[in-house]
Design a protein around this motif. Structure first.
Motif, PDB file in Angstrom:
ATOM      1  N   TRP A  89       0.849  -1.180   0.000  1.00 44.73           N
ATOM      2  CA  TRP A  89       0.000   0.000   0.000  1.00 44.73           C
ATOM      3  C   TRP A  89       0.889   1.235   0.000  1.00 44.73           C
ATOM      4  N   ALA A  90       0.277   2.398   0.119  1.00 51.44           N
ATOM      5  CA  ALA A  90       1.034   3.639   0.130  1.00 51.44           C
ATOM      6  C   ALA A  90       0.678   4.445   1.370  1.00 51.44           C
ATOM      7  N   ASP A  91       1.685   5.065   1.949  1.00 50.46           N
ATOM      8  CA  ASP A  91       1.442   6.105   2.946  1.00 50.46           C
ATOM      9  C   ASP A  91       1.399   7.435   2.215  1.00 50.46           C
ATOM     10  N   MET A  92       0.482   8.308   2.619  1.00 52.72           N
ATOM     11  CA  MET A  92       0.199   9.511   1.835  1.00 52.72           C
ATOM     12  C   MET A  92       0.040  10.736   2.724  1.00 52.72           C
ATOM     13  N   PHE A  93       0.066  11.888   2.097  1.00 57.02           N
ATOM     14  CA  PHE A  93      -0.284  13.145   2.749  1.00 57.02           C
ATOM     15  C   PHE A  93      -1.502  13.741   2.058  1.00 57.02           C
ATOM     16  N   GLY A  94      -2.393  14.295   2.857  1.00 60.63           N
ATOM     17  CA  GLY A  94      -3.554  14.982   2.313  1.00 60.63           C
ATOM     18  C   GLY A  94      -3.611  16.410   2.829  1.00 60.63           C
ATOM     19  N   ILE A  95      -4.458  17.194   2.199  1.00 59.14           N
ATOM     20  CA  ILE A  95      -4.668  18.592   2.578  1.00 59.14           C
ATOM     21  C   ILE A  95      -6.115  18.739   3.039  1.00 59.14           C
ATOM     22  N   ALA A  96      -6.299  19.411   4.153  1.00 52.34           N
ATOM     23  CA  ALA A  96      -7.657  19.608   4.678  1.00 52.34           C
ATOM     24  C   ALA A  96      -8.506  20.364   3.672  1.00 52.34           C
ATOM     25  N   ALA A  97      -9.727  19.911   3.472  1.00 54.60           N
ATOM     26  CA  ALA A  97     -10.613  20.541   2.492  1.00 54.60           C
ATOM     27  C   ALA A  97     -10.897  21.998   2.834  1.00 54.60           C
ATOM     28  N   ASP A  98     -10.864  22.333   4.124  1.00 59.84           N
ATOM     29  CA  ASP A  98     -11.184  23.704   4.519  1.00 59.84           C
ATOM     30  C   ASP A  98      -9.955  24.536   4.872  1.00 59.84           C
ATOM     31  N   THR A  99      -8.762  24.105   4.426  1.00 58.52           N
ATOM     32  CA  THR A  99      -7.572  24.891   4.726  1.00 58.52           C
ATOM     33  C   THR A  99      -7.700  26.308   4.162  1.00 58.52           C
ATOM     34  N   PRO A 148      -4.496  26.734   0.669  1.00 58.50           N
ATOM     35  CA  PRO A 148      -4.326  25.552  -0.189  1.00 58.50           C
ATOM     36  C   PRO A 148      -3.043  25.573  -1.007  1.00 58.50           C
ATOM     37  N   ASP A 149      -2.643  26.727  -1.517  1.00 61.21           N
ATOM     38  CA  ASP A 149      -1.431  26.783  -2.336  1.00 61.21           C
ATOM     39  C   ASP A 149      -0.190  26.487  -1.499  1.00 61.21           C
ATOM     40  N   GLU A 150      -0.135  27.084  -0.317  1.00 64.28           N
ATOM     41  CA  GLU A 150       1.010  26.826   0.557  1.00 64.28           C
ATOM     42  C   GLU A 150       1.008  25.362   1.026  1.00 64.28           C
ATOM     43  N   ALA A 151      -0.171  24.835   1.315  1.00 62.77           N
ATOM     44  CA  ALA A 151      -0.256  23.435   1.747  1.00 62.77           C
ATOM     45  C   ALA A 151       0.214  22.502   0.641  1.00 62.77           C
ATOM     46  N   TRP A 152      -0.172  22.798  -0.606  1.00 62.93           N
ATOM     47  CA  TRP A 152       0.305  21.970  -1.717  1.00 62.93           C
ATOM     48  C   TRP A 152       1.820  22.104  -1.875  1.00 62.93           C
ATOM     49  N   HIS A 153       2.337  23.292  -1.740  1.00 59.94           N
ATOM     50  CA  HIS A 153       3.792  23.468  -1.823  1.00 59.94           C
ATOM     51  C   HIS A 153       4.484  22.578  -0.794  1.00 59.94           C
ATOM     52  N   LEU A 154       3.940  22.531   0.427  1.00 63.17           N
ATOM     53  CA  LEU A 154       4.534  21.711   1.475  1.00 63.17           C
ATOM     54  C   LEU A 154       4.470  20.228   1.111  1.00 63.17           C
ATOM     55  N   VAL A 155       3.308  19.767   0.662  1.00 56.36           N
ATOM     56  CA  VAL A 155       3.167  18.362   0.286  1.00 56.36           C
ATOM     57  C   VAL A 155       4.140  18.004  -0.830  1.00 56.36           C
ATOM     58  N   ASN A 156       4.218  18.837  -1.842  1.00 59.16           N
ATOM     59  CA  ASN A 156       5.113  18.584  -2.971  1.00 59.16           C
ATOM     60  C   ASN A 156       6.566  18.580  -2.516  1.00 59.16           C
TER      61      ASN A 156
END
Length: 445
Positions: free
Chosen positions: A318-328, A331-339
């Motif tokens: 399986w995979a371990d993953m990161f998600g972003i809260a729908a109500d963050t 969102p752009d900064e959160a995606w930058h962090l995930v990436n």
């Protein structure tokens, strides 16, 4: 200077101070909350915070790190969701993504992936991304994988040497070959009737220690549509074999015999010679070896043995993953962090030992093999991941599987190992309890 002019100057000064404060806050950027189980389980808080600081400096934000080990982590996420207080970025398991996406907890990140990842998709292992979709197989992406997880047979090389046995073959063992080794490795040193070292150790009916045996016998515990608990004959044969290791062959103890010990410490302590669990156990085994360098515990990995119905190596992965809260709010900064924390910035020193990075250049770098450290065959972990995979994850998996509450399949098979009930009784109970859960999720069946 008259009173009105003084008041005007004071007002201008107050405004200037306010503007300076706002500018300073904007210059610092927002603060993201990041929640993961990894640092708590691998004791890597400082290292992970260092990586988060690097990403934050590049993206113009700061990151607050919080961590809690599993399975408590998942209960904490549920509580935060109920309080409308989810972190901006948080760990997502393959067993929870469907449920969390359906509940509206996760942000659809398909647009970000298509913009930033698809153009360089050859730099990532593609298989784990399919697990990040909801609904499957072609729904939007609600998480981003960072590591490939699979289960293997871990063994103590020193125990094999002491018994004069050859190590498990990376080409594959049969159940009979495994059982013969387990019998030879089960030792009562002073013939007092008490086993000093078991050949094998299995903790309850834990998912990471059970499903791999089923898949290596060409079996499944779910129906073809993965909507009902319906173990086929091959799965039942695998469960019967595992139960027999405790109840008939006595090469493995009932779980209660080592009550009070962490399950992952039994083999390093010399109480058993073999153990099936995830590739992440490498980190714990290294720590145990470092803490007790004189102990007879050099460890390596091998394929999970093949059952009588085996047709091709099939791994539980399986995979371990990161998600972003729908109500963050960010969102752009959160995606930058995930990436940032899943790509080239997470270099070898920031990896979670044993887990295979989804970012291929890191996983395929010779440095990842760490040839100067145990296990001596870390390349096997990478090779094993190339096999076809299966998994038992569904919405509400933690409930019917027993991951979050110790009940379900885990609890029932534990009772079988203790000799409290038969496997047939366990399966009968699960046909009712597991499918009651699954029928809530898939009522149309």
């Amino acid at each position: 200077m008259n009173r009105n002019r003084v008041l005007a100057l004071l007002a201008m000064l107050a405004l200037a101070l306010t503007l300076n404060t706002v500018v300073a806050q904007d210059a610092e950027g927002p603060t993201l909350r990041y929640f993961s189980w990894e640092p708590a389980q691998t004791d890597t808080f400082e290292r992970e915070q260092e990586l988060l600081d690097i990403c934050g400096a590049d993206g113009g934000y700061t990151v607050d790190l919080e961590s809690l080990g599993t399975p408590d982590y998942f209960e904490r996420i549920s509580a935060l969701a109920a309080a409308d207080d989810l972190p901006d970025v948080f760990g997502v398991g393959s067993g929870t993504i469907d449920e969390w996406a359906e509940a509206g907890l996760l942000l659809d990140i398909t647009e970000y992936i298509e913009r930033d990842i698809v153009p360089i998709q050859d730099q990532y292992f593609s298989g784990p991304f399919e697990l990040a979709r909801f609904p499957k197989p072609d729904g939007p992406y609600y998480a981003f994988p960072y590591a490939v997880i699979h289960t293997v047979l871990w063994y103590n090389m020193d125990a094999f040497d002491a018994a004069g046995l050859e190590y498990p073959s990376e080409e594959g063992w049969t159940w009979d070959e495994f059982l013969a080794a387990a019998e030879a490795l089960t030792i009562d040193e002073n013939e007092d009737g008490l086993i000093d070292q078991y050949g094998f150790w299995m903790w309850r009916g834990r998912y990471a220690q059970t499903e791999g045996w089923i898949y290596q016998n060409n079996g499944d515990i779910l129906n073809d549509s993965s909507t009902r608990f319906a173990p086929d004959e091959n799965a039942i044969e695998a469960l019967e074999f595992l139960a027999s290791l405790v109840l008939e062959h006595e090469v493995a103890p009932p779980p209660s015999e080592f009550e009070g010990l962490r399950m992952q410490d039994v083999v390093p302590l010399g109480l058993a010679a073999m153990f099936v669990d995830g590739n992440w156990q490498m980190d714990n085994f290294r720590a145990q070896h470092a803490a007790n360098p004189d102990a007879a515990f050099r460890f390596a990995a091998a394929p999970i043995p093949r059952g009588p119905q085996w047709e091709a190596d099939t791994i539980f992965a399986w995979a371990d993953m990161f998600g972003i809260a729908a109500d963050t709010e960010y969102p752009d900064e959160a995606w930058h962090l995930v990436n940032c924390i899943t790509g080239p910035t997470r270099t070898l020193e920031y990896q979670f030992a044993g887990k295979i990075p989804v970012y291929r250049p890191t996983a395929e770098d010779e440095a990842w093999l760490e040839l100067d450290q145990l296990p001596p065959n870390k390349q096997f972990l990478l090779d094993w991941a190339n096999n076809p995979s299966q998994a038992s994850f569904t919405p509400s998996w933690g409930e019917w599987r027993g991951y979050t509450n110790g009940e379900g399949l885990e609890g029932q098979f534990w009772a079988v190992q203790e000799g409290d009930i038969t496997l047939a009784q366990a399966l009968e109970a699960l046909d009712e309890s597991a499918n009651e859960v699954l029928s809530r999720v898939f009522p149309e069946e």
